[in-house]
Design an enzyme around this catalytic site. Structure first.
Site, mmCIF file in Angstrom:
data_model
loop_
_atom_site.group_PDB
_atom_site.id
_atom_site.type_symbol
_atom_site.label_atom_id
_atom_site.label_comp_id
_atom_site.label_asym_id
_atom_site.label_seq_id
_atom_site.Cartn_x
_atom_site.Cartn_y
_atom_site.Cartn_z
ATOM 1 N N SER A 148 42.781 40.854 40.549
ATOM 2 C CA SER A 148 44.222 40.705 40.307
ATOM 3 C C SER A 148 44.510 39.385 39.610
ATOM 4 C CB SER A 148 44.975 40.734 41.639
ATOM 5 O OG SER A 148 44.711 39.539 42.355
ATOM 6 N N LYS A 149 45.730 39.280 39.119
ATOM 7 C CA LYS A 149 46.202 38.057 38.477
ATOM 8 C C LYS A 149 46.094 36.888 39.456
ATOM 9 C CE LYS A 149 49.460 35.822 35.724
ATOM 10 N NZ LYS A 149 49.444 34.576 36.485
ATOM 11 N N ARG A 150 46.373 37.173 40.731
ATOM 12 C CA ARG A 150 46.296 36.149 41.758
ATOM 13 C C ARG A 150 44.882 35.584 41.894
ATOM 14 N NH1 ARG A 150 48.121 34.085 46.698
ATOM 15 N NH2 ARG A 150 46.468 34.618 48.151
#
Ligand code: GLU
Length: 521
Positions: free
Chosen positions: A260-262
């Site tokens: 994910s972007k996180r």
């Protein structure tokens, strides 16, 4: 005839997983002498993000993924932007109605919500609009044909839903996943045409893949759950379905769960190809290009995220990838996103570049601005430093290229080229800066001063050897002191080449400064 398509939705910056999908489509097309299409799937107007389509084009261009048919290059099936094909889709939805494979549904949002609540209260697994529930809903199957016609004529809002025959078993052979078998009773009656007249993804995607004569659908695993519906739709339309190949998910660096972007933010690595500034928030996301990844390295890294050639070879140019690629060698299991591997590829490609090529890349805008930002106390571009001209850049590249991962580090990791030492590494001073050292360095400075030839690595080395021999001091004993005087540190890249780059005056001035700053008791 192999015809493949990359069909992104312009809902934000293209994710690196999308780039991999594009790459695999491209490799497969080129391998088989086929055609690569770019189709923009922009039917969901609520999720449309301005700039996203350009971003897709620029990303593919940066990486050398060429498009044969698409909005930007044209082609026999233009337009390639679904919003511009809007009028075409309705007739196909209506054709399914005429064949008894779809129906009009007039349910309001409230009616659908009420159905949901009813089913949940009754303990149903999934509250779906399907073969059972449609019989209680407000649609052309439950009202009369006359009533239906009246409502259509008076402009009552409606959608068109597919009428799934729940008795069928759907079977298809995915090139990556092998046989997929799903019972149609698990599918719901998906909306094909929305009340605003726009097709849903499913309708537009199938109609276009058919009209554009797509032979292979190569896309991310997140679309695997939609594939049975798609197979059924081809059947309902009476069309041949393309072959499917669903690519494995990209997993977090630790290997558990979807990337994910996180994860990227926490891990400090990019998952977008190019700089992206969110038009709403202004936030800037990290990106491969701006972080200093070379396009060749990025391609090589992505190719190996879910595929391998079955040999030991790891470094592949685009044409070697085309040669080696096959859908059969794509893995089923998710691919761990290991940024260390991307860095390794980058180092390999960086080292393989000539000094001149690298020097050119250092004068390009991304690196230049990076250098500018990194050294806020020295806002001049470093390459324009007073002593060092761009003509020194190839030499600087030769000096540094084996020691860095990213091109911009060639400059940022060599601050000693741009500034004389203001401090000297303590431990080296203690262990190496002694009477022999100062005697040698003083004599060497004097020898350099009278030297009139070209100031090259070999010549300054020969002079140093001559100086130490004359004094009867072993070169090995004082070499680190010389490095200390020139750079302030005990370790670093080739010292003689460093001195060549600095030039005669700068070297002599640094040697004198060290002798003054570091008196020996
Ligand atoms: N528009 C879909 C996407 O954004 C395409 C999926 C497909 O390739 O069928 O990924």
């Amino acid at each position: 005839m192999v015809r493949v398509r990359f069909a992104p939705s312009p809902t934000g910056p293209l994710h690196i997983g999308g780039v991999r999908t594009a790459l695999y489509n491209y490799l497969f097309a080129r391998k088989h002498g086929g055609t690569m299409l770019l189709r923009i799937e922009d039917t969901d107007q609520n999720r449309y993000v301005p700039g996203a389509e350009n971003y897709i084009l620029e990303s593919l261009q940066w990486l050398g993924i060429e498009i044969d048919e698409g909005q930007s290059v044209g082609g026999p099936h233009a337009p390639y932007r679904q919003s511009e094909r809007k009028e075409m889709y309705r007739q196909y939805a209506e054709q399914l109605i005429a064949d008894g494979k779809a129906y009009y549904a007039f349910d309001t949002a409230d009616e659908i919500e009420a159905m949901r609540q009813r089913l949940e209260a009754a303990g149903a697994d999934a509250a779906q609009y399907n073969a059972i529930t449609r019989l209680q809903m407000n649609n052309s199957l439950t009202i009369s044909a006359t009533e239906t016609q009246q409502r259509l004529a008076n402009g009552t809002p409606y959608v068109i839903r597919i009428k799934i025959d729940p008795k069928e078993e759907i079977r298809f052979k995915d090139i990556v996943r092998d046989w997929v078998v799903v019972h149609a009773s698990t599918l719901d009656d998906k909306v094909l045409l929305k009340s605003d007249g726009m097709p849903t993804y499913h309708l537009a995607n199938i109609v276009d893949d058919h009209l554009m004569e797509i032979s292979h659908v190569i896309r991310g695993e997140e679309w695997l759950p939609s594939a049975p519906l798609h197979v059924l739709m081809y059947q309902y339309f009476g069309w041949n379905a393309p072959q499917f190949a669903h690519l494995p998910l990209l997993l977090k660096p630790e290997g558990n769960g979807k990337l994910s972007k996180r994860d990227a933010d926490l891990g400090g690595f990019p998952i977008f190809p190019l700089l992206w500034q969110d038009p709403a928030t202004g936030a800037v996301a990290r990106s491969f290009r701006e972080d200093g990844y070379l396009p060749e390295a990025t391609i090589n890294f992505l190719a190996f995220l879910g595929w391998n050639p079955g040999t030991e070879q790891e470094l592949f140019s685009m044409s070697e990838l085309i040669e080696a690629f096959s859908l059969e060698r794509i893995h089923k299991a998710g691919a761990r996103f290991d940024i260390q591997k991307a860095k390794w590829f980058n180092q390999q490609y960086l080292k393989a570049k000539t000094d001149e090529e690298l020097a050119l890349s250092l004068t390009g805008p991304p690196v230049r601005s990076w250098v500018l930002n990194k050294h806020t106390d020295n806002p001049k571009p470093m390459t324009h430093d007073s002593r060092l001209t761009t003509h020194d850049l190839p030499k600087i590249c030769r000096l540094m290229k084996d020691r860095v991962t990213f091109p911009q580090e060639i400059l940022s990791d060599a601050p000693f080229l741009f500034e004389a030492p203001t401090a000297y590494e303590e431990a080296v001073v203690t262990s190496k800066w002694n009477a022999d050292a100062t005697k040698t360095i003083g004599a060497y400075a004097a020898d350099l001063e009278i030297y009139e030839g070209d100031f090259l690595a070999e010549s300054v080395k020969a002079i140093f050897t001559a100086t130490t021999e004359r004094l009867g001091i072993k070169t090995g004993k004082v070499l680190q002191a010389l490095r200390l005087a020139v750079t302030g540190a005990g370790h670093g890249p080739d010292l003689m080449l460093t001195m060549e780059i600095l030039g005669k005056n700068e070297v002599i001035s640094r040697l004198k400064k060290a002798l003054e700053s570091l008196p020996v008791a």
